[in-house]
Structure formats: structure tokens, C-alpha cells
Design a protein around this motif. Structure first.
Motif, PDB file in Angstrom:
ATOM      1  N   LEU A 288       0.834  -1.201   0.000  1.00  0.00           N
ATOM      2  CA  LEU A 288       0.000   0.000   0.000  1.00  0.00           C
ATOM      3  C   LEU A 288       0.868   1.250   0.000  1.00  0.00           C
ATOM      4  O   LEU A 288       0.636   2.182  -0.787  1.00  0.00           O
ATOM      5  N   LEU A 289       1.876   1.260   0.865  1.00  0.00           N
ATOM      6  CA  LEU A 289       2.788   2.404   0.914  1.00  0.00           C
ATOM      7  C   LEU A 289       3.522   2.560  -0.416  1.00  0.00           C
ATOM      8  O   LEU A 289       3.576   3.660  -0.978  1.00  0.00           O
ATOM      9  N   PHE A 290       4.085   1.469  -0.928  1.00  0.00           N
ATOM     10  CA  PHE A 290       4.867   1.554  -2.156  1.00  0.00           C
ATOM     11  C   PHE A 290       4.005   1.994  -3.343  1.00  0.00           C
ATOM     12  O   PHE A 290       4.465   2.755  -4.199  1.00  0.00           O
ATOM     13  N   ASP A 291       2.776   1.526  -3.408  1.00  0.00           N
ATOM     14  CA  ASP A 291       1.908   1.927  -4.517  1.00  0.00           C
ATOM     15  C   ASP A 291       1.634   3.425  -4.471  1.00  0.00           C
ATOM     16  O   ASP A 291       1.591   4.097  -5.505  1.00  0.00           O
ATOM     17  N   SER A 292       1.477   3.961  -3.268  1.00  0.00           N
ATOM     18  CA  SER A 292       1.293   5.407  -3.131  1.00  0.00           C
ATOM     19  C   SER A 292       2.552   6.160  -3.525  1.00  0.00           C
ATOM     20  O   SER A 292       2.485   7.214  -4.171  1.00  0.00           O
ATOM     21  N   VAL A 293       3.711   5.618  -3.134  1.00  0.00           N
ATOM     22  CA  VAL A 293       4.980   6.234  -3.537  1.00  0.00           C
ATOM     23  C   VAL A 293       5.098   6.241  -5.060  1.00  0.00           C
ATOM     24  O   VAL A 293       5.509   7.244  -5.663  1.00  0.00           O
ATOM     25  N   PHE A 294       4.715   5.139  -5.704  1.00  0.00           N
ATOM     26  CA  PHE A 294       4.778   5.090  -7.167  1.00  0.00           C
ATOM     27  C   PHE A 294       3.916   6.184  -7.790  1.00  0.00           C
ATOM     28  O   PHE A 294       4.315   6.824  -8.768  1.00  0.00           O
ATOM     29  N   GLY A 295       2.719   6.399  -7.238  1.00  0.00           N
ATOM     30  CA  GLY A 295       1.866   7.466  -7.754  1.00  0.00           C
ATOM     31  C   GLY A 295       2.504   8.832  -7.605  1.00  0.00           C
ATOM     32  O   GLY A 295       2.421   9.677  -8.506  1.00  0.00           O
ATOM     33  N   MET A 296       3.168   9.065  -6.463  1.00  0.00           N
ATOM     34  CA  MET A 296       3.861  10.335  -6.255  1.00  0.00           C
ATOM     35  C   MET A 296       5.013  10.491  -7.245  1.00  0.00           C
ATOM     36  O   MET A 296       5.255  11.588  -7.762  1.00  0.00           O
ATOM     37  N   VAL A 297       5.726   9.390  -7.493  1.00  0.00           N
ATOM     38  CA  VAL A 297       6.851   9.418  -8.420  1.00  0.00           C
ATOM     39  C   VAL A 297       6.372   9.822  -9.818  1.00  0.00           C
ATOM     40  O   VAL A 297       7.005  10.648 -10.496  1.00  0.00           O
ATOM     41  N   ILE A 298       5.261   9.245 -10.253  1.00  0.00           N
ATOM     42  CA  ILE A 298       4.718   9.567 -11.572  1.00  0.00           C
ATOM     43  C   ILE A 298       4.341  11.043 -11.646  1.00  0.00           C
ATOM     44  O   ILE A 298       4.643  11.740 -12.629  1.00  0.00           O
ATOM     45  N   HIS A 299       3.693  11.533 -10.598  1.00  0.00           N
ATOM     46  CA  HIS A 299       3.284  12.942 -10.580  1.00  0.00           C
ATOM     47  C   HIS A 299       4.504  13.862 -10.570  1.00  0.00           C
ATOM     48  O   HIS A 299       4.573  14.827 -11.338  1.00  0.00           O
ATOM     49  N   ALA A 300       5.479  13.535  -9.709  1.00  0.00           N
ATOM     50  CA  ALA A 300       6.672  14.378  -9.609  1.00  0.00           C
ATOM     51  C   ALA A 300       7.486  14.354 -10.894  1.00  0.00           C
ATOM     52  O   ALA A 300       8.157  15.338 -11.235  1.00  0.00           O
ATOM     53  N   GLY A 301       7.437  13.241 -11.615  1.00  0.00           N
ATOM     54  CA  GLY A 301       8.179  13.126 -12.865  1.00  0.00           C
ATOM     55  C   GLY A 301       7.491  13.753 -14.052  1.00  0.00           C
ATOM     56  O   GLY A 301       8.007  13.695 -15.174  1.00  0.00           O
ATOM     57  N   GLY A 302       6.311  14.353 -13.839  1.00  0.00           N
ATOM     58  CA  GLY A 302       5.598  15.010 -14.923  1.00  0.00           C
ATOM     59  C   GLY A 302       4.915  14.045 -15.878  1.00  0.00           C
ATOM     60  O   GLY A 302       4.551  14.427 -16.991  1.00  0.00           O
ATOM     61  N   ARG A 303       4.701  12.802 -15.437  1.00  0.00           N
ATOM     62  CA  ARG A 303       4.029  11.824 -16.282  1.00  0.00           C
ATOM     63  C   ARG A 303       2.514  11.997 -16.173  1.00  0.00           C
ATOM     64  O   ARG A 303       1.995  12.413 -15.129  1.00  0.00           O
ATOM     65  N   PRO A 304       1.777  11.669 -17.227  1.00  0.00           N
ATOM     66  CA  PRO A 304       0.313  11.736 -17.140  1.00  0.00           C
ATOM     67  C   PRO A 304      -0.243  10.705 -16.161  1.00  0.00           C
ATOM     68  O   PRO A 304       0.463   9.796 -15.717  1.00  0.00           O
ATOM     69  N   ILE A 305      -1.521  10.831 -15.857  1.00  0.00           N
ATOM     70  CA  ILE A 305      -2.195   9.925 -14.932  1.00  0.00           C
ATOM     71  C   ILE A 305      -1.977   8.482 -15.370  1.00  0.00           C
ATOM     72  O   ILE A 305      -2.173   8.131 -16.532  1.00  0.00           O
ATOM     73  N   SER A 306      -1.555   7.643 -14.437  1.00  0.00           N
ATOM     74  CA  SER A 306      -1.206   6.254 -14.742  1.00  0.00           C
ATOM     75  C   SER A 306      -1.821   5.327 -13.703  1.00  0.00           C
ATOM     76  O   SER A 306      -2.160   5.746 -12.595  1.00  0.00           O
ATOM     77  N   ARG A 307      -1.940   4.062 -14.088  1.00  0.00           N
ATOM     78  CA  ARG A 307      -2.375   3.036 -13.149  1.00  0.00           C
ATOM     79  C   ARG A 307      -1.279   1.987 -13.005  1.00  0.00           C
ATOM     80  O   ARG A 307      -0.442   1.825 -13.886  1.00  0.00           O
TER      81      ARG A 307
END
Length: 207
Positions: free
Chosen positions: A127-146
Motif C-alpha cells: 500500500l505504501l509503495f503503490d502510493s509512492v509510485f503514484g507520487m513518483v509519476i506525478h513528480a516526474g511530470g508523467r500523465p495519470i497512470s495506473r
């Protein structure tokens, strides 16, 4: 991103998450609820106390139930200044770095997260890591991802009541795919768990 993809904010029907301003009562409410979660799994009072506690919880449910709102409207998860962004689902992390080359957070787990022998439940770490992955995508300027997949390796027992450090970063990008990594370390730098995963950019209209 919105210039090249006008449907960006509507991918999968995701609401636009903006910072909330629920007023001064929300933060102490969430703090109290976090403590209540800990007590719910650790207290062992007499039966009369359980009855009284259940009655008080019922009163709180009755107080809040008329105010149920749609996703993206309630303040939970939309309070970046609060631990865990004000979301009780998450441990009370605090973001210390949010940059294109990665994110970092401090995260303490508590009695609520125990799986056994005062160690954090193994299911909490994905759960923690999945949230970190979402933050990483946002911080990296990537579009919304699953999340396409998430793999966790457990290296050491994860303790509660300790300020741990989580880091995440994008390892590789291939079109719509972003391959991501994350790790969790204790205050001495020992590796507790690490994860790798795949985040897939949503196409317009995809859920």
C-alpha cells in the motif's frame, strides 16, 4: 500535459484533486481517529466499556453520515500539509522531497499496522509503495497512470513507532510505460523492503 491531452484531468473519471480547506477541526479529528485506530486493535477493556465505546462510535457515525461527499470533494487525501495528506487509509507519512528525479518521505507505522510480533503487517508495505509510485509519476511530470504490477521484496522486519524513510524513482520509460523503484529504510540506513513496478499511462477515456 493538458495542452497535448485536453482530456488529461478526466482520464478514468479521476476527479481534480485540489488542496482542501475544511477548517481547524479536521486536523485534530484525523489525529484523534489515528489514535482511535491504534486503540481499536490494542485495547482490552471490560465488556461495559466496549458497549459504551460502540454507543459513542454510533453517535459519531450519525453526526458525519449526512455529510458524505463524492470522491475529490471530501478533505481526506487532499491535505498535503497533514501527515498522510489527511487520509486514514495511509500511514501518517510526510513528504520531504518531490522532484523529477524522485520522491522521499518519512513514515512511522503504529500499532494499527501490526501484523504480528509488533512488526508491520506485510500487506501494508505494498500500500505504501503503490502510493509512492503514484507520487513518483506525478513528480516526474508523467500523465495519470495506473499500476500494471507491483513486486515487493521483504529484507528485514519493519518496526512500528520508528521514523522510517521511503524513496521512489523512475528507473526507465518506454512509451506509456514507466518502470519504477522504491525502498524503505530504517534510521540506520538498513534496507527493510524494496519494490519495483510498472505504471501505465492511461489513454483518454480509460478507467
Amino acid at each position: 500535459m493538458t495542452d497535448t491531452d485536453p482530456e488529461y484531468e478526466k482520464h478514468g473519471g479521476f476527479p481534480v484533486f485540489e488542496s482542501a480547506d475544511p477548517g481547524p477541526g479536521f486536523e485534530p479529528f484525523v489525529t484523534g481517529m489515528r489514535r482511535l485506530q491504534d486503540l481499536a486493535v490494542s485495547a482490552d477493556p471490560d465488556s461495559d466499556t466496549w458497549v459504551e465505546a460502540a454507543e459513542r462510535v454510533a453517535e459519531l457515525v450519525a453526526l458525519l453520515e449526512p455529510s458524505v461527499a463524492d470522491e475529490g470533494a471530501a478533505p481526506a487525501g487532499r491535505m498535503p500539509s497533514m501527515p498522510g495528506a489527511g487520509n486514514l487509509l495511509m500511514p501518517p507519512f510526510r513528504v520531504t522531497k518531490m522532484a523529477p528525479d524522485g520522491v522521499e518521505l518519512t513514515v512511522p507505522f503504529s500499532r494499527f499496522h501490526v501484523g504480528g510480533n509488533y512488526a508491520v503487517h506485510g500487506g501494508v508495505l505494498p500500500l505504501l509503495f503503490d502510493s509512492v509510485f503514484g507520487m513518483v509519476i506525478h513528480a516526474g511530470g508523467r500523465p495519470i497512470s495506473r499500476t500494471g504490477f507491483l513486486h515487493v521484496d521483504y529484507r528485514k522486519v519493519t518496526p512500528i513507532d520508528t521514523k522510517l524513510t521511503a524513496r521512489g524513482w523512475i528507473r526507465e520509460v518506454d512509451g506509456r510505460k514507466a518502470f519504477v523503484n522504491a525502498e524503505l529504510r530504517d534510521p540506520d540506513g538498513a534496507l527493510l523492503a524494496e519494490a519495483n513496478g510498472l505504471m501505465i499511462r492511461l489513454l483518454p477515456g480509460q478507467p
